[in-house]
Design a protein around this motif. Structure first.
Motif, PDB file in Angstrom:
ATOM      1  N   VAL A 131       0.855  -1.184   0.000  1.00 36.78           N
ATOM      2  CA  VAL A 131       0.000   0.000   0.000  1.00 36.78           C
ATOM      3  C   VAL A 131       0.896   1.240   0.000  1.00 36.78           C
ATOM      4  O   VAL A 131       1.838   1.319   0.790  1.00 36.78           O
ATOM      5  N   PRO A 132       0.636   2.197  -0.895  1.00 33.28           N
ATOM      6  CA  PRO A 132       1.461   3.399  -0.932  1.00 33.28           C
ATOM      7  C   PRO A 132       1.481   4.074   0.436  1.00 33.28           C
ATOM      8  O   PRO A 132       0.448   4.161   1.102  1.00 33.28           O
ATOM      9  N   GLY A 133       2.665   4.512   0.848  1.00 31.07           N
ATOM     10  CA  GLY A 133       2.757   5.152   2.159  1.00 31.07           C
ATOM     11  C   GLY A 133       4.184   5.253   2.629  1.00 31.07           C
ATOM     12  O   GLY A 133       5.135   5.082   1.856  1.00 31.07           O
ATOM     13  N   TYR A 134       4.334   5.506   3.937  1.00 30.77           N
ATOM     14  CA  TYR A 134       5.656   5.644   4.536  1.00 30.77           C
ATOM     15  C   TYR A 134       5.827   4.583   5.625  1.00 30.77           C
ATOM     16  O   TYR A 134       4.998   4.463   6.529  1.00 30.77           O
ATOM     17  N   HIS A 135       6.920   3.786   5.527  1.00 34.88           N
ATOM     18  CA  HIS A 135       7.167   2.785   6.564  1.00 34.88           C
ATOM     19  C   HIS A 135       8.646   2.746   6.936  1.00 34.88           C
ATOM     20  O   HIS A 135       9.213   1.684   7.166  1.00 34.88           O
ATOM     21  N   GLY A 136       9.236   3.926   7.007  1.00 28.09           N
ATOM     22  CA  GLY A 136      10.649   4.012   7.355  1.00 28.09           C
ATOM     23  C   GLY A 136      10.878   4.044   8.854  1.00 28.09           C
ATOM     24  O   GLY A 136       9.939   4.132   9.653  1.00 28.09           O
ATOM     25  N   ALA A 137      12.165   3.970   9.230  1.00 26.04           N
ATOM     26  CA  ALA A 137      12.533   3.954  10.650  1.00 26.04           C
ATOM     27  C   ALA A 137      12.439   5.356  11.267  1.00 26.04           C
ATOM     28  O   ALA A 137      12.146   5.501  12.451  1.00 26.04           O
ATOM     29  N   ASP A 138      12.688   6.383  10.452  1.00 26.23           N
ATOM     30  CA  ASP A 138      12.667   7.767  10.949  1.00 26.23           C
ATOM     31  C   ASP A 138      11.236   8.176  11.303  1.00 26.23           C
ATOM     32  O   ASP A 138      10.357   8.225  10.441  1.00 26.23           O
ATOM     33  N   GLN A 139      11.023   8.475  12.581  1.00 22.82           N
ATOM     34  CA  GLN A 139       9.666   8.794  13.032  1.00 22.82           C
ATOM     35  C   GLN A 139       9.473  10.301  13.197  1.00 22.82           C
ATOM     36  O   GLN A 139       8.586  10.739  13.930  1.00 22.82           O
ATOM     37  N   THR A 140      10.305  11.098  12.513  1.00 25.40           N
ATOM     38  CA  THR A 140      10.111  12.553  12.591  1.00 25.40           C
ATOM     39  C   THR A 140       9.517  13.055  11.278  1.00 25.40           C
ATOM     40  O   THR A 140       9.619  12.396  10.242  1.00 25.40           O
ATOM     41  N   GLY A 141       8.879  14.186  11.364  1.00 27.57           N
ATOM     42  CA  GLY A 141       8.308  14.812  10.165  1.00 27.57           C
ATOM     43  C   GLY A 141       7.227  13.973   9.505  1.00 27.57           C
ATOM     44  O   GLY A 141       7.060  13.987   8.287  1.00 27.57           O
ATOM     45  N   LEU A 142       6.479  13.274  10.323  1.00 25.64           N
ATOM     46  CA  LEU A 142       5.468  12.359   9.769  1.00 25.64           C
ATOM     47  C   LEU A 142       4.325  13.117   9.081  1.00 25.64           C
ATOM     48  O   LEU A 142       3.761  12.637   8.103  1.00 25.64           O
ATOM     49  N   LYS A 143       4.033  14.299   9.607  1.00 25.14           N
ATOM     50  CA  LYS A 143       2.938  15.072   9.012  1.00 25.14           C
ATOM     51  C   LYS A 143       3.256  15.443   7.560  1.00 25.14           C
ATOM     52  O   LYS A 143       2.380  15.361   6.681  1.00 25.14           O
ATOM     53  N   GLY A 144       4.521  15.824   7.330  1.00 28.84           N
ATOM     54  CA  GLY A 144       4.945  16.140   5.967  1.00 28.84           C
ATOM     55  C   GLY A 144       4.813  14.930   5.061  1.00 28.84           C
ATOM     56  O   GLY A 144       4.390  15.031   3.908  1.00 28.84           O
ATOM     57  N   ARG A 168      -7.613   6.915  11.211  1.00 30.65           N
ATOM     58  CA  ARG A 168      -7.807   7.501   9.882  1.00 30.65           C
ATOM     59  C   ARG A 168      -7.759   9.024  10.015  1.00 30.65           C
ATOM     60  O   ARG A 168      -8.359   9.575  10.935  1.00 30.65           O
ATOM     61  N   VAL A 169      -7.055   9.668   9.128  1.00 28.47           N
ATOM     62  CA  VAL A 169      -6.984  11.129   9.159  1.00 28.47           C
ATOM     63  C   VAL A 169      -7.405  11.669   7.796  1.00 28.47           C
ATOM     64  O   VAL A 169      -6.843  11.300   6.768  1.00 28.47           O
ATOM     65  N   ASP A 170      -8.411  12.552   7.806  1.00 27.34           N
ATOM     66  CA  ASP A 170      -8.967  13.062   6.549  1.00 27.34           C
ATOM     67  C   ASP A 170      -8.369  14.391   6.116  1.00 27.34           C
ATOM     68  O   ASP A 170      -8.334  14.689   4.932  1.00 27.34           O
ATOM     69  N   VAL A 171      -7.943  15.199   7.095  1.00 25.09           N
ATOM     70  CA  VAL A 171      -7.388  16.525   6.756  1.00 25.09           C
ATOM     71  C   VAL A 171      -6.142  16.786   7.592  1.00 25.09           C
ATOM     72  O   VAL A 171      -6.018  16.296   8.720  1.00 25.09           O
ATOM     73  N   ALA A 172      -5.227  17.569   7.038  1.00 23.44           N
ATOM     74  CA  ALA A 172      -3.933  17.830   7.677  1.00 23.44           C
ATOM     75  C   ALA A 172      -4.077  18.375   9.102  1.00 23.44           C
ATOM     76  O   ALA A 172      -3.291  18.012   9.991  1.00 23.44           O
ATOM     77  N   GLU A 176      -1.780  15.784  13.778  1.00 23.70           N
ATOM     78  CA  GLU A 176      -0.970  15.708  15.002  1.00 23.70           C
ATOM     79  C   GLU A 176      -1.707  15.003  16.137  1.00 23.70           C
ATOM     80  O   GLU A 176      -1.157  14.136  16.816  1.00 23.70           O
ATOM     81  N   ALA A 177      -2.974  15.373  16.323  1.00 23.63           N
ATOM     82  CA  ALA A 177      -3.762  14.791  17.413  1.00 23.63           C
ATOM     83  C   ALA A 177      -3.944  13.289  17.193  1.00 23.63           C
ATOM     84  O   ALA A 177      -3.808  12.485  18.128  1.00 23.63           O
ATOM     85  N   ALA A 178      -4.225  12.902  15.938  1.00 23.11           N
ATOM     86  CA  ALA A 178      -4.425  11.485  15.631  1.00 23.11           C
ATOM     87  C   ALA A 178      -3.129  10.704  15.841  1.00 23.11           C
ATOM     88  O   ALA A 178      -3.143   9.588  16.374  1.00 23.11           O
ATOM     89  N   LEU A 179      -2.011  11.320  15.452  1.00 26.29           N
ATOM     90  CA  LEU A 179      -0.715  10.661  15.609  1.00 26.29           C
ATOM     91  C   LEU A 179      -0.420  10.399  17.084  1.00 26.29           C
ATOM     92  O   LEU A 179      -0.038   9.291  17.469  1.00 26.29           O
ATOM     93  N   GLU A 180      -0.627  11.457  17.897  1.00 22.10           N
ATOM     94  CA  GLU A 180      -0.363  11.301  19.330  1.00 22.10           C
ATOM     95  C   GLU A 180      -1.192  10.187  19.926  1.00 22.10           C
ATOM     96  O   GLU A 180      -0.706   9.371  20.704  1.00 22.10           O
ATOM     97  N   SER A 181      -2.477  10.133  19.574  1.00 31.12           N
ATOM     98  CA  SER A 181      -3.338   9.128  20.196  1.00 31.12           C
ATOM     99  C   SER A 181      -2.999   7.727  19.666  1.00 31.12           C
ATOM    100  O   SER A 181      -3.031   6.749  20.413  1.00 31.12           O
TER     101      SER A 181
END
Ligand code: MV4
Length: 628
Positions: A131-144, A168-172, A176-181
């Motif tokens: 599935v297209p996406g990000y699965h790298g080790a670096d956990q910074t700048g995830l919002k970007g 699930r996150v629909d808008v930018a 942050e809130a979804a990531l934290e939770s």
């Protein structure tokens, strides 16, 4: 081949593994917790060893106790079933150290697939579409990174499973809130807060491919299954083949699954899970690797039905060193198979788990049934609430569905609540029959699939007949007792009163000659179980002989005769009532007590509140005017 194996599991899967072992002439050893001392899997085994108290971490998850049991009984290999220790790489290692064969993949293959981000990276490297996406080790700048993928996105726990730590996150703005939770949930559930981010697939179908590998480098796939019908990440209905699957696409995902198995040096039975975007039907460019399950799966019987292969037999052969003898081209789907999971749960109440004793358990004999419980057994809160898997196989999908739904209407279960009627409704839903399925099917149709259905008058009449059939006066052929309601000692009952799901139901008593298809059973608690076309209704007999005398005709109020709970209120302030009219029903000491009007009068106030727990002597109703 092994002479004796130990099965480190319980319930239906332990029984199912033993069935094949027995056919192959292999001895079986069960392990059991105290809660399972008298269970079906212990009875089915040649030998059985107690491994601890009921909680799984003190029994079925105890590596030391299980290895000691294998040593003590001379078992050469351990089959872990599914769940418990089946995907525990440390257990696989511990078996090797103890000189016992683990009937499953190499520990390293389990580890390689255990973390989602690592598995995805590995698969990507092997050329498997993910599935297209990000699965790298670096956990910074995830919002970007989420912004680059494009919303909506799905945040998933890297160590996760079962939807935990998934957001699930629909808008930018919400990212942050979804990531934290998600991180918080992942940390607490898995002790690991790493996440990956994926493009959100809007109408997903869950399609998985069964793979098999031997120790000599041969890897085969055994076709696909569709497991899209789920509820809260719990599979409910599975089938093979997947509706809408073409030969070309099957060959494509089969080859991908084989590649995935080869990439981790897989051995034994495994399942490669894909997610497909079903919004335009199954399409080869709309299906991606999601994860690999390194065990035998619950739903393996549908694959067995359409391939004619006994997967447990193959597991045992591969684990003992035999080579796979079939070629990929020999494996073609024959007909269609559908499986349902029959659970001890109550759909109308939001699928609350239901525990208790199976006072009646009649399962169909026209289709395959994999059960791990028998009539009289208890379903406890310690383990999975699955009662049985029921599997139908037919030449066509429509045929298999019809066969399965028909078989389920013959199920009789009393003593706890089940999802059987829900399963029948789902199988008979026009959208399911047409193959219009995705993971949103059950939530989308929940009102139709899990309604609170009252029993028909016919069901109540059957129950009334059953109750009276137990009294000799009504069963003998004496014309005085059954021709009409005449009795020497006064009129016979013409109606019977029940309380069903808190509601009063009155039914006319049918003639003793009336015939019913409803099966009725008296439960240990005195209630009745009326079983009709696969559905079980619990009926509480409302016996007017237990109704309470409301302190004579002169009373100006009704007092609670004993402590209890107000379960029905029949009147309102200002209402005119006739003598004998029911006012309030009180439940006390597991019985219902109707408090009725002592005379013709008018209600002044109703003090009783539905659902309240009240003390003896509490005022429930006051009447207007002076008492006569
Ligand atoms: C998804 C998804 C949509 N998009 N991934 C749920 C459990 C986990 N194993 C994967 N899951 C999903 N991953 C992307 N990129 C939707 C689900 C999903 C799901 C997947 C399979 C079966 C049932 C599901 C129910 C809800 C969500």
């Amino acid at each position: 081949m092994f002479q004796k194996i130990l099965i480190a599991n319980r319930g239906e899967i332990a029984c199912r593994i033993m069935r094949t072992a027995r056919v192959m002439g292999i001895g079986t050893v069960a392990v059991y917790s105290d809660a399972d001392a008298d269970s079906a899997h212990v009875a089915a085994a040649d030998d059985a060893v107690r491994i601890g108290p009921a909680p799984a971490r003190e029994s079925y998850l105890r590596v030391d106790a299980i290895l000691a049991a294998a040593k003590a009984t001379g078992a050469e290999a351990i089959h872990p079933g599914y769940g418990f220790l089946s995907e525990n790489a440390d257990f696989a290692d511990a078996c090797a150290v103890a000189g016992i064969v683990f009937i499953g993949p190499p520990a390293d293959a389990i580890r390689a697939m255990g973390l989602k981000d690592r598995a995805k990276a590995l698969m990507e490297k092997a050329g498997v579409p993910v599935v297209p996406g990000y699965h790298g080790a670096d956990q910074t700048g995830l919002k970007g990174k989420a912004g680059k993928i494009g919303y909506p996105v799905l945040i998933k726990a890297a160590a996760g499973g079962g939807g935990k730590g998934m957001r699930r996150v629909d808008v930018a703005e919400d990212f942050e809130a979804a990531l934290e939770s998600a991180q918080r949930e992942a940390k607490s559930a898995f002790g690991d807060d790493r996440v990956l981010i994926e493009k959100y697939v809007s109408q997903p179908r869950h399609v998985e491919v069964q793979v098999f590998a031997d120790q000599h480098g041969h890897v085969l796939h055994l076709l696909e299954r569709d497991c899209s019908l789920q509820r809260r990440h719990q599979k409910v209905i599975e089938e093979a083949p997947a509706p809408g699957m073409t030969e070309a696409m099957r060959a494509q995902i089969g080859a991908i699954a084989v590649k995935a198995a080869q990439a981790v040096g897989y051995v034994g039975a495994g399942t490669v899970e894909f997610i497909a975007d079903a919004s335009k039907g199954l399409r080869p460019d709309r299906i991606w690797f999601m994860e690999m399950n390194t065990r035998l799966q619950v739903e393996h019987p549908v694959t067995e039905a359409v391939t004619g292969i006994d997967l447990v037999e193959w597991q045992l052969r591969v684990a003992s060193g035999e080579a796979l003898f079939k070629r990929q081209n020999d494996i073609r789907p024959k007909g269609h198979a559908v499986e349902v999971r029959l659970y001890a749960e109550d759909p109308p109440s939001g699928f609350l788990p239901s525990t208790g004793t199976l006072e009646r358990l009649v399962l169909p004999d026209s289709v395959r049934v994999d059960a791990g419980v028998r009539e009289g057994d208890a379903v406890t809160a310690f383990y999975d609430p699955m009662i049985a898997k029921v599997i139908a196989h037919d030449a066509t999908r429509a045929g298999a569905i019809a066969k399965l739904a028909g078989a389920l209407t013959k199920v009789e279960i009393a003593g706890l609540r089940t999802n059987n009627a829900f399963l029948v409704r789902t199988l008979r839903h026009p959208d399911f029959i047409s193959g219009d399925i995705d993971t949103g099917f059950i939530p989308r149709h929940i009102e139709e699939l899990a309604p609170q259905t009252p029993p028909s008058d016919d069901v109540l009449a059957a129950a009334a007949r059953y109750v009276l059939g137990k009294t000799s006066a009504d069963t003998d052929a004496d014309p005085w007792s059954n021709a009409d309601s005449f009795r020497l000692a006064g009129p016979a009952r013409q109606v019977m009163d029940f309380v069903v799901d808190g509601k009063h139901r009155r039914v006319a008593i049918p003639a003793p000659s009336a015939k019913f298809t409803t099966q009725v059973l008296r439960l240990a608690n005195g209630d009745l179980a009326a079983m009709d076309k696969g559905e079980t209704f619990v009926l509480h007999l409302h016996d007017p002989l237990h109704d309470v005398d409301t302190e004579g005709e002169g009373a100006d109020r009704i007092l609670a005769p004993m402590p209890g709970k107000i379960i029905q209120v029949h009147v309102q302030a200002g209402q005119a009532v006739r003598r004998g009219d029911p006012l309030v029903i009180l439940e006390a000491m597991k019985m219902e007590h109707t408090l009725s009007a002592p005379r013709d009068t008018t209600v002044e106030t109703v003090d009783a509140v539905l659902g309240d727990q009240i003390t003896e002597g509490a005022v429930l109703v006051r009447f207007a005017g002076e008492a006569p």
